[in-house]
Design a protein around this motif. Structure first.
Motif, PDB file in Angstrom:
ATOM      1  N   GLY A 190       0.816  -1.211   0.000  1.00 35.92           N
ATOM      2  CA  GLY A 190       0.000   0.000   0.000  1.00 35.92           C
ATOM      3  C   GLY A 190       0.848   1.259   0.000  1.00 35.92           C
ATOM      4  N   MET A 191       1.945   1.249   0.756  1.00 40.06           N
ATOM      5  CA  MET A 191       2.808   2.431   0.779  1.00 40.06           C
ATOM      6  C   MET A 191       3.534   2.601  -0.545  1.00 40.06           C
ATOM      7  SD  MET A 191       5.504   3.594   3.734  1.00 40.06           S
ATOM      8  CE  MET A 191       6.103   5.290   3.763  1.00 40.06           C
ATOM      9  N   LEU A 192       3.978   1.501  -1.162  1.00 41.86           N
ATOM     10  CA  LEU A 192       4.586   1.588  -2.487  1.00 41.86           C
ATOM     11  C   LEU A 192       3.618   2.204  -3.493  1.00 41.86           C
ATOM     12  CD1 LEU A 192       6.368  -1.889  -2.722  1.00 41.86           C
ATOM     13  CD2 LEU A 192       7.492   0.346  -2.551  1.00 41.86           C
ATOM     14  N   GLU A 193       2.397   1.761  -3.435  1.00 43.59           N
ATOM     15  CA  GLU A 193       1.358   2.252  -4.346  1.00 43.59           C
ATOM     16  C   GLU A 193       1.138   3.749  -4.162  1.00 43.59           C
ATOM     17  OE1 GLU A 193      -2.565  -0.153  -5.456  1.00 43.59           O
ATOM     18  OE2 GLU A 193      -2.727   0.833  -3.501  1.00 43.59           O
ATOM     19  N   ARG A 194       1.055   4.169  -2.918  1.00 43.98           N
ATOM     20  CA  ARG A 194       0.735   5.568  -2.585  1.00 43.98           C
ATOM     21  C   ARG A 194       1.903   6.506  -2.928  1.00 43.98           C
ATOM     22  NH1 ARG A 194      -0.628   4.323   1.954  1.00 43.98           N
ATOM     23  NH2 ARG A 194       1.141   4.854   3.274  1.00 43.98           N
ATOM     24  N   VAL A 195       3.111   6.140  -2.514  1.00 37.08           N
ATOM     25  CA  VAL A 195       4.263   7.005  -2.756  1.00 37.08           C
ATOM     26  C   VAL A 195       4.566   7.090  -4.251  1.00 37.08           C
ATOM     27  CG1 VAL A 195       6.750   7.247  -2.354  1.00 37.08           C
ATOM     28  CG2 VAL A 195       5.233   6.637  -0.463  1.00 37.08           C
ATOM     29  N   HIS A 196       4.410   5.979  -4.968  1.00 42.04           N
ATOM     30  CA  HIS A 196       4.615   6.009  -6.420  1.00 42.04           C
ATOM     31  C   HIS A 196       3.622   6.972  -7.074  1.00 42.04           C
ATOM     32  CE1 HIS A 196       5.377   4.668 -10.514  1.00 42.04           C
ATOM     33  NE2 HIS A 196       4.074   4.501 -10.661  1.00 42.04           N
ATOM     34  N   ALA A 197       2.368   6.968  -6.623  1.00 45.96           N
ATOM     35  CA  ALA A 197       1.372   7.884  -7.189  1.00 45.96           C
ATOM     36  C   ALA A 197       1.760   9.333  -6.924  1.00 45.96           C
ATOM     37  CB  ALA A 197      -0.009   7.581  -6.598  1.00 45.96           C
ATOM     38  N   TYR A 198       2.238   9.631  -5.710  1.00 45.16           N
ATOM     39  CA  TYR A 198       2.660  10.993  -5.399  1.00 45.16           C
ATOM     40  C   TYR A 198       3.815  11.432  -6.305  1.00 45.16           C
ATOM     41  CZ  TYR A 198      -0.033  10.845  -0.998  1.00 45.16           C
ATOM     42  OH  TYR A 198      -1.030  10.771  -0.056  1.00 45.16           O
ATOM     43  N   PRO A 238     -15.042  20.095  -2.315  1.00 39.41           N
ATOM     44  CA  PRO A 238     -14.650  19.126  -3.351  1.00 39.41           C
ATOM     45  C   PRO A 238     -14.405  17.748  -2.716  1.00 39.41           C
ATOM     46  CG  PRO A 238     -12.758  20.444  -2.731  1.00 39.41           C
ATOM     47  CD  PRO A 238     -13.889  20.889  -1.850  1.00 39.41           C
ATOM     48  N   CYS A 239     -15.403  16.911  -2.692  1.00 39.57           N
ATOM     49  CA  CYS A 239     -15.275  15.574  -2.099  1.00 39.57           C
ATOM     50  C   CYS A 239     -14.939  14.559  -3.196  1.00 39.57           C
ATOM     51  CB  CYS A 239     -16.572  15.172  -1.400  1.00 39.57           C
ATOM     52  SG  CYS A 239     -17.149  16.358  -0.148  1.00 39.57           S
ATOM     53  N   ARG A 240     -14.389  13.430  -2.774  1.00 42.96           N
ATOM     54  CA  ARG A 240     -14.113  12.332  -3.717  1.00 42.96           C
ATOM     55  C   ARG A 240     -14.207  11.012  -2.975  1.00 42.96           C
ATOM     56  NH1 ARG A 240      -9.388   9.970  -2.431  1.00 42.96           N
ATOM     57  NH2 ARG A 240      -7.655  11.245  -1.647  1.00 42.96           N
ATOM     58  N   VAL A 241     -14.368   9.935  -3.749  1.00 48.35           N
ATOM     59  CA  VAL A 241     -14.359   8.593  -3.185  1.00 48.35           C
ATOM     60  C   VAL A 241     -12.918   8.162  -2.984  1.00 48.35           C
ATOM     61  CG1 VAL A 241     -16.559   7.985  -4.235  1.00 48.35           C
ATOM     62  CG2 VAL A 241     -14.435   7.568  -5.493  1.00 48.35           C
ATOM     63  N   TYR A 242     -12.700   7.111  -2.223  1.00 48.92           N
ATOM     64  CA  TYR A 242     -11.351   6.590  -2.029  1.00 48.92           C
ATOM     65  C   TYR A 242     -11.388   5.074  -2.010  1.00 48.92           C
ATOM     66  CZ  TYR A 242     -12.936   6.488   2.883  1.00 48.92           C
ATOM     67  OH  TYR A 242     -13.644   6.276   4.040  1.00 48.92           O
ATOM     68  N   LEU A 270      -5.872   7.481  -2.166  1.00 52.98           N
ATOM     69  CA  LEU A 270      -6.058   7.191  -3.582  1.00 52.98           C
ATOM     70  C   LEU A 270      -7.519   6.928  -3.887  1.00 52.98           C
ATOM     71  CD1 LEU A 270      -2.970   4.853  -4.127  1.00 52.98           C
ATOM     72  CD2 LEU A 270      -3.123   7.333  -4.472  1.00 52.98           C
ATOM     73  N   CYS A 271      -7.859   7.043  -5.154  1.00 59.09           N
ATOM     74  CA  CYS A 271      -9.244   6.856  -5.580  1.00 59.09           C
ATOM     75  C   CYS A 271      -9.282   5.996  -6.831  1.00 59.09           C
ATOM     76  CB  CYS A 271      -9.894   8.212  -5.865  1.00 59.09           C
ATOM     77  SG  CYS A 271      -8.988   9.229  -7.055  1.00 59.09           S
ATOM     78  N   PRO A 272     -10.405   5.412  -7.138  1.00 60.63           N
ATOM     79  CA  PRO A 272     -10.531   4.676  -8.400  1.00 60.63           C
ATOM     80  C   PRO A 272     -10.239   5.607  -9.579  1.00 60.63           C
ATOM     81  CG  PRO A 272     -12.394   4.210  -6.960  1.00 60.63           C
ATOM     82  CD  PRO A 272     -11.641   5.333  -6.321  1.00 60.63           C
TER      83      PRO A 272
END
Length: 744
Positions: A613-621, A728-732, A739-741
């Motif tokens: 999960g952290m790999l996914e999140r930091v890569h997105a940033y 400005p709301c969003r799903v996650y 992250l979001c879809p």
């Protein structure tokens, strides 16, 4: 033959010799004055007193001196032999003087001819500053409307150039010419020399663009080896954690490699500087590591370095200010001057302490490169504290804020401040996959509680609370105490002392309940306990804690209302893993403990707290967040936006959360237009633009619509009883709030 001189005669001879030597030395200083202080290419007559006339005057003075010597010779009446010897001596001296004068006249005549030749036949590559006329032109402060601050900067540096050694390092010596050269070449405040094209200062020049891609790694050993040379208990903790979690990171790396959807990113050069460990304060912080001090920040630094390294980037970690200065190319001194070369790092992760160190080392370059900074900030920084002009004029000024960064550059431990980016950390898994096949249920739970609090001051005022828990569960502690001084704890509590992380985790594997005492706030330990199958029991705060009623939160750049010891665990995990009670209500505590004893829970780890999960999140940033661009952000995409009009007096954080959404500040600019009010059916009698952290918002009194004028003040936080906020709301993604879809 020995000559006997009278005392007076000896003194005369000595004085004459000294006079001659002095005149000769003065005459030898003439050529350098001609070449340095006078324009070249003139005849000796044009040089005035410093040219051939000086030689002529020297000759006259020497001749007069010779006449005086002859007169003294005639006036004296020494014995015959002595007088003859003295006369011969003085005669020889006079001849030597005449010879020196003739030689000097000839040499200076040749020098004058050479200068005259150079004036009529200049050398093709002769430097411009060798000409006095050119020197005057270069050292005159230019007036150019494209460089309006030049004159003011020159005046400032002429008065203050000795205030910082860095100016002398760059060649400033107090002259106008040296100041102009510095301002032209290093700061760009003055126009280039006549005839030269404008060029950027060295620190502004672009490095080569990236062509190499980052390749996911499946081992942390090179990273561990790189930081092994850094000494101290804090880095030892980081290194030990890297080794202990190395297999988890390796597995996450292998899974990411196998996932064909995971896109590669350019190879980045990343610098990690935990400023809290640098300088004099770093030693004090590091010493607390071995005495039960806070470890949450070190957990984050360890996991961030492992994450970036696993993603394939070049990671450099340092805790030394001197090493930091060498890495970034800081000039020697106090930081008034820019760095010597372009910043060699694409991203620089630090904290508030490190931010101050960088500001004090980079000079003018700090503002240019601050878009590359990412600030680890456990408790968050809201926009009203971040924008210096607003915070100072509206009472939000603190020691930690006013840096003027993009609020999303601050990276928090938990997703409690949507205006910032949630970095997080990794919790340790209960059993590794290969172990699970062999020993599926090795660690059985016992009816014991482990208390969260490693220093005895955290236990003060909790006697009644712990007595109720102790009646149902065997209570264990891991409180630090100095040798020969036992911790001040209730007698029924079994204290193991300060344990290593490995032994602490073993104790949690046995425990049924992890008991919070109310402090420390928002640390990583409760999530580690939940990941090991414990239930977290924590106190509720009524009224909620904030900077208004808590010394701990006072001065921190946040207005959050903290309702419990660990709001993330309460709001994002909840029962049956997290129970929040009134610590002063013994009935409430007893009922909660008994309910927990009758509840079976399995180890639980949110997706965002795993290595994957952290790999996914930091890569997105890294891939999508670009704070160096002047345009509005394009990530997350507009398609995930859910516009909500909040009720009076509620923040966008609360408005979105009530709809099981999260506020996304990067989407505010899509709402900041009159068309949004029209789409929501709000008729505006007037529309105003204002520097206001509540805007965009609608006030039903007078039907006034407000738009945000300052993008740095777009904020999910903040509420007012007179305004309904546009949110400005969003799903996650489940278990991955950052992250979001469609965001990956």
């Amino acid at each position: 033959m020995r000559v006997a001189l009278r005392p007076r005669s000896g003194c005369l001879v000595m004085c004459l010799c000294l006079s001659v030597v002095t005149l000769l030395l003065q005459s030898l200083l003439v050529p350098p004055q001609i070449t340095r202080d006078q324009p070249t290419g003139r005849s000796p007559k044009e040089h005035g007193p410093r040219g051939g006339a000086s030689v002529h005057r020297l000759a006259l003075r020497l001749e007069a001196l010779s006449s005086q010597v002859q007169q003294l010779t005639r006036e004296r009446h020494p014995p015959q032999n002595t007088g003859e010897d003295l006369t011969q001596f003085l005669h020889g001296l006079r001849q030597d003087q005449e010879g020196v004068v003739r030689s000097m006249q000839e040499e200076l005549k040749r020098l004058a001819q050479k200068l005259d030749h150079l004036a009529h036949h200049p050398a093709p590559n002769r430097p411009k500053h060798r000409s006095m006329d050119g020197l005057l032109q270069e050292c005159e402060v230019p007036v150019d409307p494209r460089y309006p601050a030049c004159a003011q900067k020159v005046e400032f540096l002429l008065a203050r150039w000795q205030s910082d050694p860095c100016y002398a390092f760059y060649g400033v010596n107090g002259t106008t010419c040296s100041v102009l050269t510095y301002l032209r070449e290093m700061e760009g405040f003055c126009p280039p020399r006549p005839g030269r094209n404008h060029s950027s200062p060295p620190w502004l020049q672009q490095l080569h663009s990236h062509t190499e891609k980052a390749e996911v790694r499946t081992t942390l050993h090179p990273l561990v080896n790189d930081i092994s040379s850094i000494k101290g208990p804090a880095v030892t903790f980081i290194r030990t954690r890297l080794l202990r979690l190395s297999e988890q990171w390796a597995q996450a790396g292998r899974r990411r490699k196998e996932n064909t959807k995971a896109t590669a990113s350019p190879l980045l050069r990343v610098l990690l500087y935990p400023g809290v460990l640098g300088g004099p304060g770093g030693q004090r912080f590091a010493s607390m590591v071995e005495r039960g001090g806070p470890l949450g920040e070190l957990v984050q630094w360890a996991d961030l370095s492992a994450c970036l390294f696993t993603l394939g980037h070049n990671v450099t970690l340092t805790t030394s200010q001197n090493h930091l200065h060498r890495l970034i190319g800081a000039a020697p001194g106090q930081g008034s001057c820019p760095i010597q070369r372009p910043l060699p790092f694409d991203l620089l992760y630090t904290d508030y302490h490190g931010l101050s160190s960088l500001k004090g080392a980079m000079g003018l370059a700090f503002q240019h490169y601050q878009c590359r900074f990412r600030i680890l900030d456990s408790f968050g920084t809201e926009p009203v504290f971040n924008l210096g002009s607003y915070s100072r004029s509206h009472g939000y000024s603190t020691l930690w804020g006013s840096w003027g960064l993009q609020p999303l550059q601050y990276m928090t431990m938990f997703p409690h401040t949507p205006d910032n980016s949630f970095l997080g950390f990794v919790t340790e898994e209960v059993v590794r996959e290969e172990e699970e096949e062999e020993e599926p249920r090795t660690h059985s739970k016992e009816n014991l509680a482990v208390v969260y609090g490693k220093q005895d001051y955290m236990w003060q005022g909790t006697e009644g609370y712990l007595e109720v828990i102790g009646a149902e569960l065997e209570t264990h502690a891991t409180v630090y105490h100095a040798a020969g001084r036992p911790a001040q704890l209730p007698s029924s509590v079994i204290n193991h002392g300060l344990l290593t992380q490995e032994h602490f985790l073993q104790l949690l594997r046995r425990a049924k309940v992890f008991v919070g005492l109310g402090f420390p706030y928002e640390g990583p330990a409760p999530l580690e306990a939940i990941a090991l199958g414990c239930v977290f029991l924590q106190p509720r705060f009524s009224p909620p804690l904030s900077g208004l009623n808590s010394d701990f939160y006072k001065g921190k750049p946040t207005t959050r209302q903290v309702s419990s010891q660990h709001p993330y665990a309460e709001d994002f995990i909840g029962k049956p893993y997290v129970w929040t009670v009134d610590m002063a209500n013994s009935t409430d505590v007893r009922e909660a403990v008994r309910a927990i004893l009758h509840t079976q829970v399995k180890p639980f780890t949110p997706r965002e707290s795993t290595c994957g999960g952290m790999l996914e999140r930091v890569h997105a940033y890294i891939t999508h967040q670009n704070f160096c661009s002047m345009s509005f952000p394009t990530w997350p995409p507009e398609g995930v936006l859910r516009v909500h009009l909040g009720p009076l007096g509620q923040s966008c954080v609360g408005v979105c959360r009530r709809s099981s959404l999260v506020c996304e500040p990067a989407l505010f600019h899509h709402l900041n237009s009159p068309a949004t009010f029209t789409r929501l059916g709000l008729g505006c009698s007037s529309t105003e633009q204002e520097v206001n952290p509540l805007y965009p918002a609608y006030s039903p009194w007078g039907r006034r619509c407000g738009l945000q004028q300052e993008p740095l003040l777009f904020s999910c936080a903040g509420a007012d009883p007179a305004h309904r906020r546009l949110c400005p709301c969003r799903v996650y993604l489940p278990g991955q709030v950052a992250l979001c879809p469609g965001c990956l």
